[in-house]
Design a protein around this motif. Structure first.
Motif, PDB file in Angstrom:
ATOM      1  N   ARG A  70       0.830  -1.211   0.000  1.00  0.00           N
ATOM      2  CA  ARG A  70       0.000   0.000   0.000  1.00  0.00           C
ATOM      3  C   ARG A  70       0.867   1.265   0.000  1.00  0.00           C
ATOM      4  NH1 ARG A  70      -5.274   0.292   0.924  1.00  0.00           N
ATOM      5  NH2 ARG A  70      -5.339  -1.790   1.869  1.00  0.00           N
ATOM      6  N   SER A  71       1.941   1.219   0.768  1.00  0.00           N
ATOM      7  CA  SER A  71       2.847   2.368   0.811  1.00  0.00           C
ATOM      8  C   SER A  71       3.570   2.563  -0.522  1.00  0.00           C
ATOM      9  CB  SER A  71       3.869   2.161   1.937  1.00  0.00           C
ATOM     10  OG  SER A  71       4.818   3.204   1.953  1.00  0.00           O
ATOM     11  N   ALA A  72       3.947   1.461  -1.171  1.00  0.00           N
ATOM     12  CA  ALA A  72       4.702   1.540  -2.422  1.00  0.00           C
ATOM     13  C   ALA A  72       3.867   2.079  -3.571  1.00  0.00           C
ATOM     14  CB  ALA A  72       5.266   0.172  -2.779  1.00  0.00           C
ATOM     15  N   ILE A  73       2.571   1.753  -3.592  1.00  0.00           N
ATOM     16  CA  ILE A  73       1.725   2.140  -4.729  1.00  0.00           C
ATOM     17  C   ILE A  73       0.901   3.387  -4.447  1.00  0.00           C
ATOM     18  CG2 ILE A  73       1.577  -0.264  -5.498  1.00  0.00           C
ATOM     19  CD1 ILE A  73      -1.244  -0.396  -4.385  1.00  0.00           C
ATOM     20  N   SER A  74       1.168   4.046  -3.327  1.00  0.00           N
ATOM     21  CA  SER A  74       0.344   5.205  -2.956  1.00  0.00           C
ATOM     22  C   SER A  74       0.547   6.402  -3.880  1.00  0.00           C
ATOM     23  CB  SER A  74       0.649   5.613  -1.512  1.00  0.00           C
ATOM     24  OG  SER A  74       2.023   5.943  -1.377  1.00  0.00           O
ATOM     25  N   GLY A  75       1.658   6.455  -4.603  1.00  0.00           N
ATOM     26  CA  GLY A  75       1.934   7.628  -5.425  1.00  0.00           C
ATOM     27  C   GLY A  75       1.871   7.384  -6.910  1.00  0.00           C
ATOM     28  N   ILE A  76       0.998   6.495  -7.357  1.00  0.00           N
ATOM     29  CA  ILE A  76       0.953   6.176  -8.795  1.00  0.00           C
ATOM     30  C   ILE A  76      -0.037   7.048  -9.557  1.00  0.00           C
ATOM     31  CG2 ILE A  76       1.639   3.786  -8.325  1.00  0.00           C
ATOM     32  CD1 ILE A  76      -1.241   2.950  -8.951  1.00  0.00           C
ATOM     33  N   GLY A  77      -0.778   7.918  -8.858  1.00  0.00           N
ATOM     34  CA  GLY A  77      -1.683   8.836  -9.553  1.00  0.00           C
ATOM     35  C   GLY A  77      -3.117   8.377  -9.656  1.00  0.00           C
ATOM     36  N   ILE A  78      -3.539   7.446  -8.792  1.00  0.00           N
ATOM     37  CA  ILE A  78      -4.935   6.987  -8.764  1.00  0.00           C
ATOM     38  C   ILE A  78      -5.597   7.542  -7.511  1.00  0.00           C
ATOM     39  CG2 ILE A  78      -6.450   4.975  -8.571  1.00  0.00           C
ATOM     40  CD1 ILE A  78      -5.267   5.206 -11.294  1.00  0.00           C
ATOM     41  N   LYS A 124       3.480  -1.303 -11.514  1.00  0.00           N
ATOM     42  CA  LYS A 124       4.401  -2.426 -11.725  1.00  0.00           C
ATOM     43  C   LYS A 124       5.803  -2.075 -11.244  1.00  0.00           C
ATOM     44  CE  LYS A 124       1.954  -4.399 -15.703  1.00  0.00           C
ATOM     45  NZ  LYS A 124       2.010  -4.679 -17.155  1.00  0.00           N
ATOM     46  N   SER A 125       6.233  -0.875 -11.547  1.00  0.00           N
ATOM     47  CA  SER A 125       7.573  -0.429 -11.137  1.00  0.00           C
ATOM     48  C   SER A 125       7.701  -0.402  -9.618  1.00  0.00           C
ATOM     49  CB  SER A 125       7.865   0.954 -11.720  1.00  0.00           C
ATOM     50  OG  SER A 125       9.111   1.432 -11.280  1.00  0.00           O
ATOM     51  N   ALA A 126       6.645   0.077  -8.924  1.00  0.00           N
ATOM     52  CA  ALA A 126       6.682   0.172  -7.462  1.00  0.00           C
ATOM     53  C   ALA A 126       6.770  -1.212  -6.819  1.00  0.00           C
ATOM     54  CB  ALA A 126       5.444   0.915  -6.960  1.00  0.00           C
ATOM     55  N   ILE A 127       6.022  -2.164  -7.357  1.00  0.00           N
ATOM     56  CA  ILE A 127       6.040  -3.513  -6.785  1.00  0.00           C
ATOM     57  C   ILE A 127       7.335  -4.242  -7.141  1.00  0.00           C
ATOM     58  CG2 ILE A 127       4.905  -5.781  -6.840  1.00  0.00           C
ATOM     59  CD1 ILE A 127       2.260  -4.329  -7.098  1.00  0.00           C
ATOM     60  N   LEU A 128       7.863  -4.005  -8.326  1.00  0.00           N
ATOM     61  CA  LEU A 128       9.126  -4.638  -8.718  1.00  0.00           C
ATOM     62  C   LEU A 128      10.289  -4.167  -7.844  1.00  0.00           C
ATOM     63  CD1 LEU A 128       8.800  -4.631 -12.613  1.00  0.00           C
ATOM     64  CD2 LEU A 128       8.870  -6.637 -11.115  1.00  0.00           C
ATOM     65  N   LYS A 129      10.162  -2.969  -7.261  1.00  0.00           N
ATOM     66  CA  LYS A 129      11.201  -2.506  -6.331  1.00  0.00           C
ATOM     67  C   LYS A 129      11.179  -3.327  -5.037  1.00  0.00           C
ATOM     68  CE  LYS A 129      11.363   2.289  -7.968  1.00  0.00           C
ATOM     69  NZ  LYS A 129      11.092   3.718  -7.625  1.00  0.00           N
ATOM     70  N   LEU A 130       9.992  -3.834  -4.696  1.00  0.00           N
ATOM     71  CA  LEU A 130       9.876  -4.686  -3.514  1.00  0.00           C
ATOM     72  C   LEU A 130      10.265  -6.129  -3.818  1.00  0.00           C
ATOM     73  CD1 LEU A 130       6.431  -3.406  -2.127  1.00  0.00           C
ATOM     74  CD2 LEU A 130       8.717  -2.770  -1.317  1.00  0.00           C
ATOM     75  N   ASP A 131       9.938  -6.563  -5.035  1.00  0.00           N
ATOM     76  CA  ASP A 131      10.235  -7.937  -5.457  1.00  0.00           C
ATOM     77  C   ASP A 131      10.498  -7.922  -6.960  1.00  0.00           C
ATOM     78  OD1 ASP A 131      10.395 -10.604  -6.038  1.00  0.00           O
ATOM     79  OD2 ASP A 131       8.454 -11.155  -5.189  1.00  0.00           O
ATOM     80  N   ASP A 132      11.766  -8.033  -7.337  1.00  0.00           N
ATOM     81  CA  ASP A 132      12.111  -7.913  -8.757  1.00  0.00           C
ATOM     82  C   ASP A 132      11.707  -9.126  -9.590  1.00  0.00           C
ATOM     83  OD1 ASP A 132      13.894  -9.720  -7.727  1.00  0.00           O
ATOM     84  OD2 ASP A 132      15.704  -8.620  -8.300  1.00  0.00           O
ATOM     85  N   LYS A 133      11.182 -10.182  -8.936  1.00  0.00           N
ATOM     86  CA  LYS A 133      10.744 -11.371  -9.655  1.00  0.00           C
ATOM     87  C   LYS A 133       9.208 -11.471  -9.719  1.00  0.00           C
ATOM     88  CE  LYS A 133      14.847 -14.114  -8.541  1.00  0.00           C
ATOM     89  NZ  LYS A 133      15.357 -15.358  -7.904  1.00  0.00           N
ATOM     90  N   ALA A 134       8.533 -10.414  -9.314  1.00  0.00           N
ATOM     91  CA  ALA A 134       7.062 -10.421  -9.306  1.00  0.00           C
ATOM     92  C   ALA A 134       6.521 -10.475 -10.732  1.00  0.00           C
ATOM     93  CB  ALA A 134       6.542  -9.174  -8.600  1.00  0.00           C
ATOM     94  N   SER A 135       5.399 -11.171 -10.896  1.00  0.00           N
ATOM     95  CA  SER A 135       4.718 -11.227 -12.198  1.00  0.00           C
ATOM     96  C   SER A 135       3.300 -10.712 -12.034  1.00  0.00           C
ATOM     97  CB  SER A 135       4.706 -12.660 -12.744  1.00  0.00           C
ATOM     98  OG  SER A 135       4.053 -13.538 -11.851  1.00  0.00           O
ATOM     99  N   PHE A 136       2.746 -10.160 -13.119  1.00  0.00           N
ATOM    100  CA  PHE A 136       1.466  -9.454 -13.026  1.00  0.00           C
ATOM    101  C   PHE A 136       0.444 -10.021 -14.009  1.00  0.00           C
ATOM    102  CE2 PHE A 136       4.938  -6.692 -11.934  1.00  0.00           C
ATOM    103  CZ  PHE A 136       4.515  -6.025 -10.801  1.00  0.00           C
TER     104      PHE A 136
END
Length: 300
Positions: free
Chosen positions: A62-70, A100-112
């Protein structure tokens, strides 16, 4: 194996009617108050399913994706190294890339996996789902009325509506997500429920041909006998499918969880309604016919 003759299914049905009425009333209250928890399939928005390679908390995401503009606040559901993020508005290209960029910073192997539905498509899907259920019920009424009689058809439809509504009510009470697979499950439940009901009705019709029923008690004994004769077949059929649906619920993937759960609930109530709702209701309608004919001898 058969149940003893003294087991009075018609008498027991009175208690099950009370239970079903109470459950229906509670379901109506929850539906009127809270409605259904629709998935992105039935309302506009974006659904982001993220597969992670390590454990990340909801607070971190939630903290990582809070600034994506939604503007809208996302609903985040966490599973076993999986996270589901749902927005009530459609993600455009820029917020999508930022998320995607925000979550990949937390886990670079994440898939969407991202599913997006616009407003018009959501309305069309909801409308088509209602049409599918209504058309199937109308088809069953026509078939059973021709094959049997209208009393059988009415009793069968009441049982089907009961089974379908119980599943809807449970999903509303526990705020479970309703998606397209839920509609598939409801239609499948209708199919299994009508199968069980028709088996019992066919035996009732067969016993009617070879017996002389002059009173309500004669008809009551006939219904109890018919249910006893078909009970184990109905239970074996329902139990076989129930086992498959249950293990799909336990071992299946997240995409079919709600389908499996709806099937498990619907199969249990489908077997129960065929025995304790459909058959006794037909008896009640038949009793009214006999009373009407008796009070108007000119009709005989």
């Amino acid at each position: 194996m058969r149940f003893k003759k003294e087991l009075d299914f018609v008498h027991l049905s009175k208690f099950f009617y009370i239970f079903s009425i109470a459950l229906t009333v509670m379901g109506l209250v929850f539906l009127a108050t809270f409605g259904l928890n629709y998935s992105v399939d039935f309302k506009a928005g974006s659904n982001v399913d993220v597969a992670l390679s390590k454990n990340i908390t909801v607070e971190q995401i939630r903290s990582a994706i809070s600034g994506i503009g939604i503007d809208s606040e996302p609903t985040i559901t966490q599973g076993n190294q999986r996270v589901n993020i749902r927005y009530d508005e459609v993600l455009t290209d820029i917020p999508d890339a930022k998320l995607k960029s925000a979550i990949l910073k937390l886990d670079d192997k994440a898939s969407f996996e991202i599913n997006t539905v616009d407003t018009e498509m959501a309305k069309e899907l909801a409308r088509n789902a209602i049409y599918a259920v209504l058309i199937s019920c109308i088809g069953i009424i026509i078939y059973v009325s021709i094959r049997f009689e209208w009393r059988f058809a009415l009793a069968a439809i009441v049982a089907l509506i009961h089974d379908s509504f119980v599943v809807v009510a449970v999903f509303s009470i526990f705020r479970l997500e309703v998606d397209l697979t839920f509609i598939v499950a409801v239609l499948t439940i209708i199919g299994y429920s009508i199968n069980d009901t028709i088996v019992i009705f066919d035996r009732i019709r067969e016993n009617l041909r070879f017996g002389k029923q002059k009173t309500y008690e004669d008809l009551k004994l006939l219904v109890n006998k018919s249910v006893s004769q078909t009970l184990m077949r109905s239970l074996y059929t329902a139990f076989t499918v129930f086992i498959a649906a249950f293990f799909l619920l336990i071992l299946g993937g997240a995409s079919i969880k709600m389908f499996s759960l709806a099937m498990v609930i619907g199969l249990l109530f489908g077997a129960y309604s065929s025995i304790f709702i459909a058959s006794p209701l037909w008896l009640l309608l038949k009793k009214r016919q006999k009373v009407s004919v008796k009070s108007n001898p000119a009709k005989i």
